[in-house]
Design a protein around this motif. Structure first.
Motif, PDB file in Angstrom:
ATOM      1  N   GLN A 115       0.847  -1.191   0.000  1.00 36.32           N
ATOM      2  CA  GLN A 115       0.000   0.000   0.000  1.00 36.32           C
ATOM      3  C   GLN A 115       0.888   1.249   0.000  1.00 36.32           C
ATOM      4  O   GLN A 115       1.033   1.943   1.007  1.00 36.32           O
ATOM      5  N   MET A 116       1.504   1.519  -1.135  1.00 40.67           N
ATOM      6  CA  MET A 116       2.401   2.652  -1.280  1.00 40.67           C
ATOM      7  C   MET A 116       2.381   3.115  -2.745  1.00 40.67           C
ATOM      8  O   MET A 116       1.983   2.372  -3.630  1.00 40.67           O
ATOM      9  N   LYS A 117       2.814   4.362  -2.932  1.00 39.75           N
ATOM     10  CA  LYS A 117       2.869   4.933  -4.279  1.00 39.75           C
ATOM     11  C   LYS A 117       4.247   5.540  -4.489  1.00 39.75           C
ATOM     12  O   LYS A 117       4.668   6.436  -3.747  1.00 39.75           O
ATOM     13  N   ILE A 118       4.960   5.050  -5.481  1.00 43.18           N
ATOM     14  CA  ILE A 118       6.279   5.582  -5.821  1.00 43.18           C
ATOM     15  C   ILE A 118       6.060   6.780  -6.730  1.00 43.18           C
ATOM     16  O   ILE A 118       5.617   6.649  -7.870  1.00 43.18           O
ATOM     17  N   SER A 119       6.376   7.961  -6.217  1.00 45.36           N
ATOM     18  CA  SER A 119       6.063   9.196  -6.944  1.00 45.36           C
ATOM     19  C   SER A 119       7.204   9.690  -7.802  1.00 45.36           C
ATOM     20  O   SER A 119       6.968  10.303  -8.846  1.00 45.36           O
ATOM     21  N   ASP A 120       8.459   9.436  -7.393  1.00 46.71           N
ATOM     22  CA  ASP A 120       9.566   9.987  -8.156  1.00 46.71           C
ATOM     23  C   ASP A 120      10.833   9.188  -7.863  1.00 46.71           C
ATOM     24  O   ASP A 120      10.956   8.538  -6.812  1.00 46.71           O
ATOM     25  N   ILE A 121      11.768   9.244  -8.814  1.00 51.41           N
ATOM     26  CA  ILE A 121      13.081   8.612  -8.675  1.00 51.41           C
ATOM     27  C   ILE A 121      14.138   9.648  -9.016  1.00 51.41           C
ATOM     28  O   ILE A 121      13.998  10.383 -10.003  1.00 51.41           O
ATOM     29  N   GLU A 122      15.199   9.700  -8.207  1.00 51.75           N
ATOM     30  CA  GLU A 122      16.283  10.645  -8.444  1.00 51.75           C
ATOM     31  C   GLU A 122      17.617   9.914  -8.356  1.00 51.75           C
ATOM     32  O   GLU A 122      17.931   9.296  -7.323  1.00 51.75           O
ATOM     33  N   PHE A 123      18.388   9.973  -9.437  1.00 52.61           N
ATOM     34  CA  PHE A 123      19.710   9.366  -9.464  1.00 52.61           C
ATOM     35  C   PHE A 123      20.738  10.336  -8.912  1.00 52.61           C
ATOM     36  O   PHE A 123      20.614  11.554  -9.049  1.00 52.61           O
ATOM     37  N   GLN A 124      21.754   9.790  -8.294  1.00 51.01           N
ATOM     38  CA  GLN A 124      22.903  10.593  -7.898  1.00 51.01           C
ATOM     39  C   GLN A 124      23.695  10.971  -9.147  1.00 51.01           C
ATOM     40  O   GLN A 124      23.603  10.312 -10.182  1.00 51.01           O
ATOM     41  N   ALA A 178       2.808   6.950   1.541  1.00 43.31           N
ATOM     42  CA  ALA A 178       1.996   5.866   2.100  1.00 43.31           C
ATOM     43  C   ALA A 178       1.278   6.391   3.327  1.00 43.31           C
ATOM     44  O   ALA A 178       1.813   7.219   4.072  1.00 43.31           O
ATOM     45  N   GLU A 179       0.066   5.923   3.531  1.00 46.07           N
ATOM     46  CA  GLU A 179      -0.715   6.345   4.684  1.00 46.07           C
ATOM     47  C   GLU A 179      -0.335   5.566   5.938  1.00 46.07           C
ATOM     48  O   GLU A 179      -0.515   6.059   7.056  1.00 46.07           O
ATOM     49  N   GLU A 180       0.167   4.374   5.777  1.00 44.43           N
ATOM     50  CA  GLU A 180       0.562   3.546   6.912  1.00 44.43           C
ATOM     51  C   GLU A 180       2.001   3.081   6.723  1.00 44.43           C
ATOM     52  O   GLU A 180       2.626   3.318   5.684  1.00 44.43           O
ATOM     53  N   ARG A 181       2.502   2.427   7.746  1.00 46.56           N
ATOM     54  CA  ARG A 181       3.866   1.905   7.667  1.00 46.56           C
ATOM     55  C   ARG A 181       3.925   0.734   6.698  1.00 46.56           C
ATOM     56  O   ARG A 181       3.050  -0.138   6.699  1.00 46.56           O
ATOM     57  N   VAL A 182       4.986   0.720   5.869  1.00 44.77           N
ATOM     58  CA  VAL A 182       5.104  -0.291   4.818  1.00 44.77           C
ATOM     59  C   VAL A 182       6.405  -1.061   5.025  1.00 44.77           C
ATOM     60  O   VAL A 182       7.468  -0.465   5.276  1.00 44.77           O
ATOM     61  N   MET A 201      15.264   4.283  -0.079  1.00 44.33           N
ATOM     62  CA  MET A 201      13.842   4.596  -0.025  1.00 44.33           C
ATOM     63  C   MET A 201      13.635   5.772   0.918  1.00 44.33           C
ATOM     64  O   MET A 201      14.178   5.797   2.034  1.00 44.33           O
ATOM     65  N   LYS A 202      12.857   6.755   0.466  1.00 41.11           N
ATOM     66  CA  LYS A 202      12.602   7.952   1.275  1.00 41.11           C
ATOM     67  C   LYS A 202      11.110   8.279   1.191  1.00 41.11           C
ATOM     68  O   LYS A 202      10.570   8.490   0.096  1.00 41.11           O
ATOM     69  N   GLN A 203      10.471   8.306   2.359  1.00 41.22           N
ATOM     70  CA  GLN A 203       9.044   8.625   2.406  1.00 41.22           C
ATOM     71  C   GLN A 203       8.841  10.131   2.511  1.00 41.22           C
ATOM     72  O   GLN A 203       9.527  10.812   3.272  1.00 41.22           O
ATOM     73  N   VAL A 204       7.893  10.650   1.724  1.00 42.41           N
ATOM     74  CA  VAL A 204       7.554  12.070   1.735  1.00 42.41           C
ATOM     75  C   VAL A 204       6.053  12.196   1.958  1.00 42.41           C
ATOM     76  O   VAL A 204       5.280  11.254   1.738  1.00 42.41           O
ATOM     77  N   GLY A 205       5.654  13.374   2.419  1.00 41.40           N
ATOM     78  CA  GLY A 205       4.231  13.638   2.614  1.00 41.40           C
ATOM     79  C   GLY A 205       3.542  13.963   1.297  1.00 41.40           C
ATOM     80  O   GLY A 205       4.171  14.128   0.242  1.00 41.40           O
ATOM     81  N   PHE A 206       2.222  14.079   1.373  1.00 39.21           N
ATOM     82  CA  PHE A 206       1.462  14.355   0.155  1.00 39.21           C
ATOM     83  C   PHE A 206       1.731  15.766  -0.354  1.00 39.21           C
ATOM     84  O   PHE A 206       1.735  16.004  -1.563  1.00 39.21           O
ATOM     85  N   ARG A 207       1.952  16.708   0.554  1.00 34.84           N
ATOM     86  CA  ARG A 207       2.281  18.063   0.118  1.00 34.84           C
ATOM     87  C   ARG A 207       3.662  18.104  -0.536  1.00 34.84           C
ATOM     88  O   ARG A 207       3.862  18.788  -1.536  1.00 34.84           O
ATOM     89  N   GLN A 208       4.622  17.378   0.036  1.00 40.26           N
ATOM     90  CA  GLN A 208       5.954  17.333  -0.555  1.00 40.26           C
ATOM     91  C   GLN A 208       5.936  16.655  -1.919  1.00 40.26           C
ATOM     92  O   GLN A 208       6.694  17.024  -2.821  1.00 40.26           O
ATOM     93  N   GLU A 209       5.043  15.672  -2.072  1.00 38.53           N
ATOM     94  CA  GLU A 209       4.935  15.008  -3.367  1.00 38.53           C
ATOM     95  C   GLU A 209       4.430  15.981  -4.435  1.00 38.53           C
ATOM     96  O   GLU A 209       4.960  16.031  -5.554  1.00 38.53           O
ATOM     97  N   ALA A 210       3.411  16.763  -4.099  1.00 44.80           N
ATOM     98  CA  ALA A 210       2.903  17.751  -5.051  1.00 44.80           C
ATOM     99  C   ALA A 210       3.948  18.814  -5.361  1.00 44.80           C
ATOM    100  O   ALA A 210       4.040  19.301  -6.495  1.00 44.80           O
ATOM    101  N   ALA A 211       4.769  19.160  -4.360  1.00 46.49           N
ATOM    102  CA  ALA A 211       5.812  20.158  -4.588  1.00 46.49           C
ATOM    103  C   ALA A 211       6.884  19.629  -5.529  1.00 46.49           C
ATOM    104  O   ALA A 211       7.424  20.372  -6.356  1.00 46.49           O
ATOM    105  N   ARG A 212       7.204  18.346  -5.437  1.00 46.97           N
ATOM    106  CA  ARG A 212       8.226  17.770  -6.301  1.00 46.97           C
ATOM    107  C   ARG A 212       7.727  17.608  -7.729  1.00 46.97           C
ATOM    108  O   ARG A 212       8.445  17.904  -8.687  1.00 46.97           O
ATOM    109  N   LEU A 213       6.506  17.154  -7.876  1.00 47.63           N
ATOM    110  CA  LEU A 213       5.989  16.874  -9.219  1.00 47.63           C
ATOM    111  C   LEU A 213       5.504  18.130  -9.915  1.00 47.63           C
ATOM    112  O   LEU A 213       5.614  18.265 -11.128  1.00 47.63           O
ATOM    113  N   GLY A 214       4.930  19.098  -9.160  1.00 44.70           N
ATOM    114  CA  GLY A 214       4.425  20.323  -9.760  1.00 44.70           C
ATOM    115  C   GLY A 214       3.070  20.104 -10.430  1.00 44.70           C
ATOM    116  O   GLY A 214       2.512  19.000 -10.444  1.00 44.70           O
ATOM    117  N   GLY A 215       2.540  21.175 -10.998  1.00 45.58           N
ATOM    118  CA  GLY A 215       1.241  21.103 -11.672  1.00 45.58           C
ATOM    119  C   GLY A 215       0.576  22.467 -11.709  1.00 45.58           C
ATOM    120  O   GLY A 215       1.155  23.481 -11.297  1.00 45.58           O
TER     121      GLY A 215
END
Length: 421
Positions: free
Chosen positions: A153-162, A174-178, A197-211
């Motif tokens: 129960q998780m959603k992978i929103s973005d990937i960033e390479f070094q 994710a809403e719960e621990r995975v 793996m790095k968990q972010v909040g829903f607001r941080q996800e929108a900030a990263r993806l934009g729209g």
């Protein structure tokens, strides 16, 4: 603001730098900062601040010390220190404003946690960096499919390479621990790189993806907003907004950050208003608040039992009645204080552009009844004229002779043809 390559061309069409967030002047990037101290010189004896702000993918920023005393400016691509290997980013701010930004974000330049800038990125570093960036989108599609296959129960929103392509950071929500230990094994076996793996909040996800928000502009969190304050439904109640979750929620699924922008102004205006649950006691009855208008400073009250009849008064009058109730002074009725409800709601607009109406160029529609009446009148006139002609011909004998002669002349050529045959 926009860089020279992003400005409009001669024909008025936008050029578009097509640098994908790596503009040289850093004017059309995410979370850009205008260096208003760039044209000012330092006092004598003062050394420039040797810390630099570097931006990475989707607005992620960090601060590094320029230990090699490199001549850096906004837009330079540099190789920076990482936990293992090196990363590649772009310089977004230099000079004294970096000190201000670090102080605002509570970042202290400690000797132990100093991160350094190695060098300006070479062409080899940039090539490795761009190839790693091109791998991110297809990897994200596969990673989401692996998470679905494992029923996580998780959603992978973005990937960033070094920058050196030695590590890939997976951002997820994710809403719960995975428990993603099995998922990391699958990622390492499939992608052949170190996984974080790095968990972010829903607001941080929108900030990263934009729209684009409902206002028609880019999201505030992805352009200029850096601190995310908590937003509650009370902010909508104070502003008298409808508590519709579809209208109050942003693309992140949480309440919109812009609900806090005007909240202080509404709270200052509501200080002059009495509480809505306070009842006005009059000789006619007890009145209860039904509606308030913050902009005009009006309140509507209705007597108990007469809920359909509202009486509009000002906030000052409501406060006077409440003070009279505290002092046990009699108040006859609200009608003494009520304003005239009959207001002129007609709006007179001025013809600023010079256009009279939108249908001024349309051809007027002809009425069918008028056409039919004209035809009937024309037919009646023709009948009357024919009747007059027939009556005059009957009365005039000479006219009969002339008509007979005409008929005879028409018949002569037919008879002549028959005689010749």
């Amino acid at each position: 603001m926009a860089c020279n390559s992003c400005s409009t061309g001669k024909d008025g069409q936008p050029k578009g730098c097509k640098n994908n967030g790596t503009c040289g002047t850093d004017s059309c990037n995410k979370l850009t900062v205008f260096d208003w101290l760039s044209n000012m010189s330092l006092p004598n004896g003062e050394k420039p601040f040797n810390w630099v702000e570097v931006r990475y993918k989707n607005g992620r920023k960090n601060y590094y010390k320029n230990t090699e005393n490199l001549t850096l400016s906004i837009g330079d691509v540099v190789a920076t220190q990482a936990q293992a290997g090196h990363d590649v980013g772009m310089v977004t701010l230099t000079g004294e404003l970096v000190r201000v930004q670090m102080k605002r974000k509570n970042i202290a330049p400690k000797e132990e946690d100093i991160l350094k800038i190695y060098r300006k990125a070479s062409q080899k570093d940039i090539d490795i960096w761009t190839k790693a960036r091109d791998r991110e989108e297809p990897m994200k599609v596969k990673a989401r499919q692996f998470a679905i296959d494992l029923n996580l129960q998780m959603k992978i929103s973005d990937i960033e390479f070094q920058g050196d392509a030695s590590k890939a950071t997976f951002y997820y929500t994710a809403e719960e621990r995975v428990d993603f230990r099995e998922l990391i094994k699958v990622f390492a076996r499939e992608f052949r790189t170190r996984i974080e793996m790095k968990q972010v909040g829903f607001r941080q996800e929108a900030a990263r993806l934009g729209g684009i928000g409902s206002c028609g502009r880019e999201l505030c969190c992805s352009t200029w907003l850096t601190d995310f304050r908590s937003v509650s439904t009370s902010a909508a109640r104070y502003q008298q907004l409808s508590l519709n979750p579809l209208k109050l929620a942003g693309q992140c699924g949480k309440l919109k950050c812009c609900l806090n922008y005007e909240l202080d102004a509404y709270l200052d205006a509501l200080k002059d208003f009495p509480k809505t649950d306070a009842k006005l006691k009059t000789e006619k009855g007890i009145a209860v608040c039904q509606k308030t208008d913050i902009f005009k400073g009006h309140m509507w009250y209705a007597y108990e039992g007469e809920w359909m009849n509202w009486h509009k008064i000002t906030t000052q009058q409501a406060n006077e009645i409440l003070e009279a109730n505290k002092n046990n002074e009699p108040v006859t009725s609200l009608e003494e204080y009520a304003l005239d409800l009959a207001e002129d709601t007609k709006m007179e607009f001025e013809n600023v552009v010079g256009q009279d109406s939108l249908t001024r160029f349309d051809s007027p529609k002809r009425n069918k009844k008028r056409r039919n009446n004209k035809r009937r009148k024309g037919n009646q006139n023709q009948k009357q004229n024919n009747q007059k002609k027939t009556s005059s011909s009957n009365n005039n004998p000479n006219q009969k002779k002339n008509t007979n002669r005409r008929n005879n002349n028409k018949r002569k050529p037919q008879n002549a043809k028959n005689d010749s045959k």
